[in-house]
Enzyme design. Structure first.
Site, mmCIF file in Angstrom:
data_model
loop_
_atom_site.group_PDB
_atom_site.id
_atom_site.type_symbol
_atom_site.label_atom_id
_atom_site.label_comp_id
_atom_site.label_asym_id
_atom_site.label_seq_id
_atom_site.Cartn_x
_atom_site.Cartn_y
_atom_site.Cartn_z
ATOM 1 N NE ARG A 30 3.963 4.672 -14.734
ATOM 2 C CZ ARG A 30 4.112 5.735 -13.945
ATOM 3 N NH1 ARG A 30 4.718 5.590 -12.770
ATOM 4 N NH2 ARG A 30 3.662 6.917 -14.304
ATOM 5 C CG HIS A 44 2.253 4.768 -6.943
ATOM 6 N ND1 HIS A 44 1.755 4.189 -8.082
ATOM 7 C CD2 HIS A 44 3.051 5.787 -7.366
ATOM 8 C CE1 HIS A 44 2.205 4.823 -9.156
ATOM 9 N NE2 HIS A 44 2.997 5.798 -8.740
#
Length: 310
Positions: free
Chosen positions: A225, A273
């Site tokens: 994250r 991502h």
């Protein structure tokens, strides 16, 4: 009749409808599945963080919300959600994808591949890397994904240290936990892999102080994250040489803004991502199996601890 609402968005419905029906049919459940239903009739909600559904109060019959992703930070604080919340953990596609990403980039940095791939001066510099057994790697986060990645790296011969908030035991991995354990886990780490959730306790976990505790020239790989790392502290550590390179797949703002310093920094690799995505077929089987458990009166798997945030 078990009524299931797919509230993960119309773009995902096109992908998930057939695999979900196939997986649910295999359980033998008598069910309905769709993107629209009277709230008071819904038993389970299949959910994604970007869903327009934010008010769960009208869903008075709701037994559980089942998140399609591993990350749940966008929903755990919703005060209207009082039903159990599960997250995607046992999707074998998601796990395999993360193992492949982490292993690939750890090996890339370990072998010094960037210098060979981008070599405009045609420099002949045979810098032989050490063997894997001489390159300590630390994995921060020992959930399902962290354990799988740590296990693969250990299998390849790297001395692997793992750190988690609570005590864990992982075969062939030296495990630490708690604040004191974090300092010990970072002390020898030439490569650090971050696989922690985004919670108040993990935000800015790698700040200026902890980055300074790493060996000079350490490398960071973050497919976990974005908020786990203090961006400004990381840029300063890269400029100083304390951190040799950072491969980053997750960011505080996504997509990463075009003017963000990470894009232009020569010691940063940005990936969009892609470290691991939920795979539709395997995720559908996980969801269906958990609904079957709920209907049979068995405990749901992968329940989220609201206090911990994951």
């Amino acid at each position: 009749m078990t009524n299931i609402l797919f509230a993960a968005g119309p773009e995902l419905w096109a992908d998930y409808e057939t695999p979900l029906r196939r997986a649910l049919d295999a359980t033998g459940l008598d069910y309905t599945l769709g993107c629209d239903a009277a709230p008071e009739t819904v038993d389970y909600i299949v959910y994604a963080p970007g869903s327009k559904l934010q008010d769960f109060a009208p869903y008075t019959r709701l037994k559980a919300v089942m998140n399609l992703w591993a990350g749940v930070e966008k929903i755990t604080g919703n005060p209207t959600l009082t039903a159990p919340l599960t997250r995607m953990v046992d999707d074998e596609g998601l796990t395999q994808g993360m193992v492949e990403y982490v292993t690939g980039h750890v090996l890339r940095h370990h072998l010094g591949m960037d210098a060979h791939i981008v070599n405009p001066e045609h420099a002949w510099e045979p810098n032989v890397p050490p063997l894997s057994r001489e390159r300590p790697v630390t994995v921060l986060g020992l959930g399902a994904l962290g354990q799988a990645c740590a296990g693969m790296l250990a299998h390849l011969g790297f001395p692997v240290t793992g750190w988690s908030r609570t005590e864990k035991q992982v075969e062939r991995v030296t495990c630490f936990h708690g604040d004191d354990g974090l300092s010990r886990a970072l002390a020898d780490a030439q490569i650090v892999v971050l696989l922690l959730p985004d919670t108040p306790a993990t935000r800015n976990l790698l700040d200026a102080d902890r980055l300074a505790r790493l060996p000079w020239g350490a490398v960071i790989v973050n497919p976990g994250r974005g908020p786990l790392i203090d961006d400004d502290a990381l840029l300063a550590a890269l400029d100083a040489g304390q951190i040799a390179h950072a491969t980053l797949d997750t960011f505080r703002t996504e997509p990463l803004p075009a003017d963000h310093p990470f894009w232009a920094h020569p010691k940063v690799t940005v990936t969009p991502h892609i470290a691991s995505e939920t795979r539709v077929d395997s995720a559908a089987r996980v969801i269906a199996a958990n609904i079957r458990r709920g209907e049979d009166g068995e405990p749901l798997l992968h329940l989220v601890d609201r206090d911990a945030g994951y």
